[in-house]
Design a protein around this motif. Structure first.
Motif, short mmCIF file in Angstrom:
data_model
loop_
_atom_site.label_atom_id
_atom_site.label_comp_id
_atom_site.label_asym_id
_atom_site.label_seq_id
_atom_site.Cartn_x
_atom_site.Cartn_y
_atom_site.Cartn_z
N GLY A 56 -2.89 86.90 6.40
CA GLY A 56 -3.09 87.39 7.76
C GLY A 56 -4.21 86.70 8.52
N GLN A 57 -5.23 86.21 7.81
CA GLN A 57 -6.35 85.53 8.47
C GLN A 57 -5.89 84.33 9.29
OE1 GLN A 57 -6.18 86.19 5.12
NE2 GLN A 57 -8.21 86.54 4.24
N ASN A 58 -4.79 83.72 8.88
CA ASN A 58 -4.36 82.46 9.49
C ASN A 58 -3.24 82.62 10.51
OD1 ASN A 58 -6.17 81.27 7.76
ND2 ASN A 58 -4.62 80.53 6.33
N LEU A 59 -2.83 83.83 10.81
CA LEU A 59 -1.63 84.02 11.61
C LEU A 59 -1.87 84.07 13.11
CD1 LEU A 59 0.15 86.77 9.46
CD2 LEU A 59 0.39 84.28 9.31
N PHE A 60 -2.98 84.70 13.55
CA PHE A 60 -3.16 85.03 14.96
C PHE A 60 -4.42 84.48 15.60
CE2 PHE A 60 -1.11 88.71 12.81
CZ PHE A 60 0.14 88.66 13.41
N ASP A 61 -5.49 84.34 14.84
CA ASP A 61 -6.80 84.16 15.44
C ASP A 61 -7.55 83.00 14.78
OD1 ASP A 61 -8.82 84.98 17.30
OD2 ASP A 61 -9.93 85.81 15.62
N SER A 62 -8.00 82.05 15.59
CA SER A 62 -8.69 80.88 15.04
C SER A 62 -10.04 81.23 14.44
CB SER A 62 -8.88 79.82 16.14
OG SER A 62 -9.69 80.32 17.19
N SER A 63 -10.66 82.34 14.89
CA SER A 63 -11.98 82.69 14.39
C SER A 63 -11.95 83.17 12.94
CB SER A 63 -12.63 83.76 15.26
OG SER A 63 -12.04 85.02 15.06
N THR A 64 -10.77 83.57 12.45
CA THR A 64 -10.67 84.03 11.07
C THR A 64 -9.89 83.07 10.18
OG1 THR A 64 -8.64 85.29 11.54
CG2 THR A 64 -10.74 86.45 11.81
N SER A 65 -9.28 82.05 10.78
CA SER A 65 -8.43 81.14 10.00
C SER A 65 -9.29 80.11 9.26
CB SER A 65 -7.44 80.42 10.91
OG SER A 65 -8.11 79.57 11.82
N TYR A 66 -8.71 79.57 8.22
CA TYR A 66 -9.43 78.59 7.39
C TYR A 66 -9.27 77.17 7.92
CZ TYR A 66 -9.68 82.47 4.11
OH TYR A 66 -9.92 83.69 3.54
N SER A 67 -8.07 76.85 8.35
CA SER A 67 -7.84 75.48 8.83
C SER A 67 -6.80 75.48 9.94
CB SER A 67 -7.36 74.59 7.67
OG SER A 67 -6.22 75.14 7.05
N GLY A 68 -7.01 76.35 10.92
CA GLY A 68 -6.06 76.48 12.01
C GLY A 68 -5.19 77.70 11.84
N GLU A 69 -4.59 78.15 12.94
CA GLU A 69 -3.77 79.36 12.91
C GLU A 69 -2.31 79.03 13.19
OE1 GLU A 69 -3.55 81.86 16.33
OE2 GLU A 69 -5.23 80.83 17.31
N TRP A 70 -1.45 79.96 12.81
CA TRP A 70 -0.01 79.81 13.05
C TRP A 70 0.35 80.09 14.51
CZ3 TRP A 70 4.31 80.81 9.17
CH2 TRP A 70 3.95 80.39 7.87
N SER A 71 -0.51 80.79 15.25
CA SER A 71 -0.22 81.19 16.64
C SER A 71 1.07 81.97 16.73
CB SER A 71 -0.16 79.96 17.55
OG SER A 71 -1.39 79.29 17.59
N ILE A 72 1.28 82.86 15.79
CA ILE A 72 2.48 83.70 15.79
C ILE A 72 2.57 84.53 17.06
CG2 ILE A 72 3.40 85.80 14.71
CD1 ILE A 72 3.01 84.52 12.02
#
Length: 394
Positions: free
Chosen positions: A188-204
């Motif tokens: 979930g960290q990587n799905l919506f928000d760049s501030s919580t993603s590790y290496s970019g977000e999915w921009s779902i």
């Protein structure tokens, strides 16, 4: 018997008198007390988890940040307090601890709020600009994304808690009679928000905002150091793992019933998807078999089939009880040297064991991208097409 009757009569009179006295003092307190109604007008939309409770901590209650007697109503966001005979009170708004207290919008600490009391009832409107535990971040999540809970319990399945995100379609708040399909997504960290993603977000969220398909998406944070354990169905002799049964049981038996009871969902198998990438792709594929009665739509991005050969043995010996789930495979030629061949091996197994996968193009699709890499940007790009295929518009 006569004395007993007299005793009961006297007892009933006493009870009535006590009730009258209590009522009298209650009315008196509202006449002479210092009643204040606090009303929350605004909270930070994105990082106020929907399940979090809001409290008023004050000089009146010894600055307790999670005093249940000073908890705002979860629906109306109101709190009524009788401050009795005090003249001044200082207070702040919290989410249950001093690490989750209100701040100014830029994250700087705000001084205590102050209120001078009078004998007349008062009403105080409150707007919270930011919380101390979420300030200083630049969020890219759209207005349709909410944090459901920062510590959703996994107990009875795994001894942990987990942050849960939820995306609600734009029509959710306006079309109150409509129900929606649900997608459960790992990492979930990587799905919506760049501030919580590790290496970019999915921009779902941005993708679904412009697609015709309207869905609820439930994002489940990975467990950090526990990610490998939770997303793998069978252990690897070198890396360990193998807790996917517990993790998926948590989703199926606890999280999913919660979502279905609190949101307007279409709970049927044909309206329930699960997807993920890498180990999340492996786990999603395993869920298609392990819980074929729950998940009818599966997004399998760059699956880590390399982790253990047991996943192939499991598929080879399994026979679907009903029509099989729809499977959407995605792989890139610039990933590991075995990524494409591993996916193809699994698809060949499925076609050998299941007629629908062999004969019906509506049940299985494989996308191989020449430029595909094992990275979020690739899965972000491929996500919209997966949704269009898994949820075709009628």
């Amino acid at each position: 018997m006569q004395n007993k009757g007299l005793h009961l009569f006297s007892y009933n009179i006493s009870i009535r008198m006590i009730r009258i006295i209590i009522l009298f003092y209650t009315i008196l307190s509202y006449i002479n007390g210092r009643i204040v109604q606090f009303q929350i007008q605004q909270l930070p939309r994105f990082f106020t988890p929907l399940n979090d409770k809001i409290y008023l901590a004050s000089s009146y209650n010894q600055w307790k940040p999670n005093d249940k007697q000073f908890e705002f109503d979860s629906m109306t966001k109101t709190l009524i307090i009788d401050f009795q005979n005090i003249t001044n009170v200082e207070f702040k708004i919290t989410r249950g601890s001093w690490s989750t207290t209100e701040t100014w919008l830029d994250g700087t600490a705000r001084a205590n709020r102050r209120l001078t009391l009078s004998n007349n009832p008062q009403s105080v409107d409150i707007s919270v600009e930011q919380w101390s535990d979420t300030s200083g971040r630049v969020h890219t999540a759209s207005n349709q994304v909410y944090i459901l809970d920062t510590n959703f319990s996994m107990w009875n399945y795994l001894p942990r808690t987990r942050r849960i995100w939820i995306y609600l379609p734009r029509s959710y708040s306006t079309n109150l009679n409509r129900h929606y399909p649900v997608v459960y997504a790992h990492d979930g960290q990587n799905l919506f928000d760049s501030s919580t993603s590790y290496s970019g977000e999915w921009s779902i969220d941005e993708s679904l905002d412009i697609l015709s398909q309207e869905l609820i998406v439930v994002g489940i944070d990975n467990g950090g150091s526990e990610r490998l354990n939770e997303l793998t169905p069978f252990p690897n002799t070198n890396y360990g793992g193998g807790q996917a049964n517990n993790y998926l049981n948590f989703i199926v038996e606890k999280l999913r019933p919660y979502i279905n009871s609190h949101f307007r969902t279409k709970p049927e198998r044909e309206n329930t998807a699960i997807l993920g990438s890498s180990l999340g792709g492996l786990c999603s594929f395993y869920a298609a078999i392990r819980h074929e009665d729950v998940f009818g739509l599966i997004g399998i991005f760059s699956p880590s089939f390399w982790f253990t050969n047991d996943i192939y043995t499991y598929v080879e010996n399994y026979h679907f009880k009903n029509s099989p789930p729809k499977l959407y495979f995605v792989g890139g030629q610039l990933e590991s040297s075995t990524m494409i061949s591993d996916i193809q091996r699994m698809i060949n197994l499925l076609k050998n064991t299941t007629k629908e996968y062999r004969d019906d193009k509506n049940y299985l699709k494989m996308i191989i991208a020449s430029d595909g890499q094992h990275q979020e940007w690739f899965w972000k790009r491929e996500f919209p097409n997966s949704i269009k295929w898994l949820f075709p518009l009628s």
